[in-house]
Design a protein around this motif. Structure first.
Motif, PDB file in Angstrom:
ATOM      1  N   GLY A  92       0.817  -1.206   0.000  1.00  0.00           N
ATOM      2  CA  GLY A  92       0.000   0.000   0.000  1.00  0.00           C
ATOM      3  C   GLY A  92       0.848   1.253   0.000  1.00  0.00           C
ATOM      4  N   TYR A  93       1.902   1.270   0.801  1.00  0.00           N
ATOM      5  CA  TYR A  93       2.799   2.427   0.838  1.00  0.00           C
ATOM      6  C   TYR A  93       3.469   2.622  -0.524  1.00  0.00           C
ATOM      7  N   GLY A  94       3.960   1.532  -1.094  1.00  0.00           N
ATOM      8  CA  GLY A  94       4.602   1.630  -2.399  1.00  0.00           C
ATOM      9  C   GLY A  94       3.654   2.143  -3.469  1.00  0.00           C
ATOM     10  N   LEU A  95       2.440   1.635  -3.470  1.00  0.00           N
ATOM     11  CA  LEU A  95       1.462   2.079  -4.461  1.00  0.00           C
ATOM     12  C   LEU A  95       1.123   3.554  -4.283  1.00  0.00           C
ATOM     13  N   LEU A  96       1.013   4.001  -3.035  1.00  0.00           N
ATOM     14  CA  LEU A  96       0.719   5.414  -2.795  1.00  0.00           C
ATOM     15  C   LEU A  96       1.827   6.332  -3.303  1.00  0.00           C
ATOM     16  N   ARG A  97       3.061   5.867  -3.220  1.00  0.00           N
ATOM     17  CA  ARG A  97       4.141   6.731  -3.696  1.00  0.00           C
ATOM     18  C   ARG A  97       4.438   6.521  -5.179  1.00  0.00           C
ATOM     19  N   HIS A 125      -5.299   2.277   6.504  1.00  0.00           N
ATOM     20  CA  HIS A 125      -5.329   2.981   5.221  1.00  0.00           C
ATOM     21  C   HIS A 125      -4.445   2.260   4.192  1.00  0.00           C
ATOM     22  N   LEU A 126      -3.249   1.861   4.598  1.00  0.00           N
ATOM     23  CA  LEU A 126      -2.349   1.170   3.664  1.00  0.00           C
ATOM     24  C   LEU A 126      -2.921  -0.180   3.264  1.00  0.00           C
ATOM     25  N   TRP A 127      -3.566  -0.890   4.178  1.00  0.00           N
ATOM     26  CA  TRP A 127      -4.233  -2.149   3.821  1.00  0.00           C
ATOM     27  C   TRP A 127      -5.304  -1.891   2.760  1.00  0.00           C
ATOM     28  N   ARG A 128      -6.089  -0.827   2.951  1.00  0.00           N
ATOM     29  CA  ARG A 128      -7.157  -0.517   1.986  1.00  0.00           C
ATOM     30  C   ARG A 128      -6.575  -0.218   0.622  1.00  0.00           C
ATOM     31  N   VAL A 129      -5.533   0.620   0.574  1.00  0.00           N
ATOM     32  CA  VAL A 129      -4.910   0.958  -0.699  1.00  0.00           C
ATOM     33  C   VAL A 129      -4.378  -0.304  -1.378  1.00  0.00           C
ATOM     34  N   SER A 130      -3.738  -1.158  -0.614  1.00  0.00           N
ATOM     35  CA  SER A 130      -3.185  -2.393  -1.176  1.00  0.00           C
ATOM     36  C   SER A 130      -4.282  -3.266  -1.777  1.00  0.00           C
ATOM     37  N   GLY A 131      -5.439  -3.307  -1.119  1.00  0.00           N
ATOM     38  CA  GLY A 131      -6.537  -4.131  -1.593  1.00  0.00           C
ATOM     39  C   GLY A 131      -7.237  -3.584  -2.826  1.00  0.00           C
TER      40      GLY A 131
END
Length: 136
Positions: free
Chosen positions: A91-96, A128-134
């Motif tokens: 999730g962190y990687g995808l956000l950046r 939040h990072l779990w949600r983004v990852s999903g």
């Protein structure tokens, strides 16, 4: 309501027939369910992350991630961050803007540093990072 989550005793007795995943995880879940049902392990509303560590880490198959997750979910702890979690990393990687392949190279130490400014609310960052990852 017609369906209920099984009791710890039911999981201790029948868990091996219904649980899926690695055998060690199943063994841990069944063992903890047995301890809860017989009363040798008690999780209390006034437990803290420290008391969960004392109670749970000695149990084979229970590690820091599990204790942190339970502190977040059971105790409602607001400052739990799980830097070794793959979905947190992704999730962190995808956000950046990373690809998933790039995100998989992010180290837990980097995630820990990134999360420091979010104290004492890192549980919300984790969710939040779990949600983004999903979503990806």
């Amino acid at each position: 309501m017609s369906h209920f989550f099984p009791s710890s005793q039911e999981i201790a007795v029948n868990g091996r027939q219904i649980l899926r995943g690695p055998q060690r995880r199943i063994d841990s879940i069944v063992a903890v369910a047995g301890m809860l049902s017989e009363g040798s392990l008690r999780l209390e509303p006034d437990d803290t992350q420290e008391t969960l560590v004392q109670k749970l880490l000695p149990i084979p198959g229970i590690g820091p991630w599990t204790v942190g997750y339970l502190a977040m979910r059971i105790l409602g702890s607001s400052d739990i961050f799980l830097p070794s979690d793959a979905a947190v990393r992704n999730g962190y990687g995808l956000l950046r803007g990373d690809s998933l392949a790039q995100a998989r190279t992010i180290k837990a130490t980097e995630l820990g540093r990134m999360a420091e400014p979010f104290q004492p609310w890192r549980s919300y960052l984790t969710l939040h990072l779990w949600r983004v990852s999903g979503e990806k």
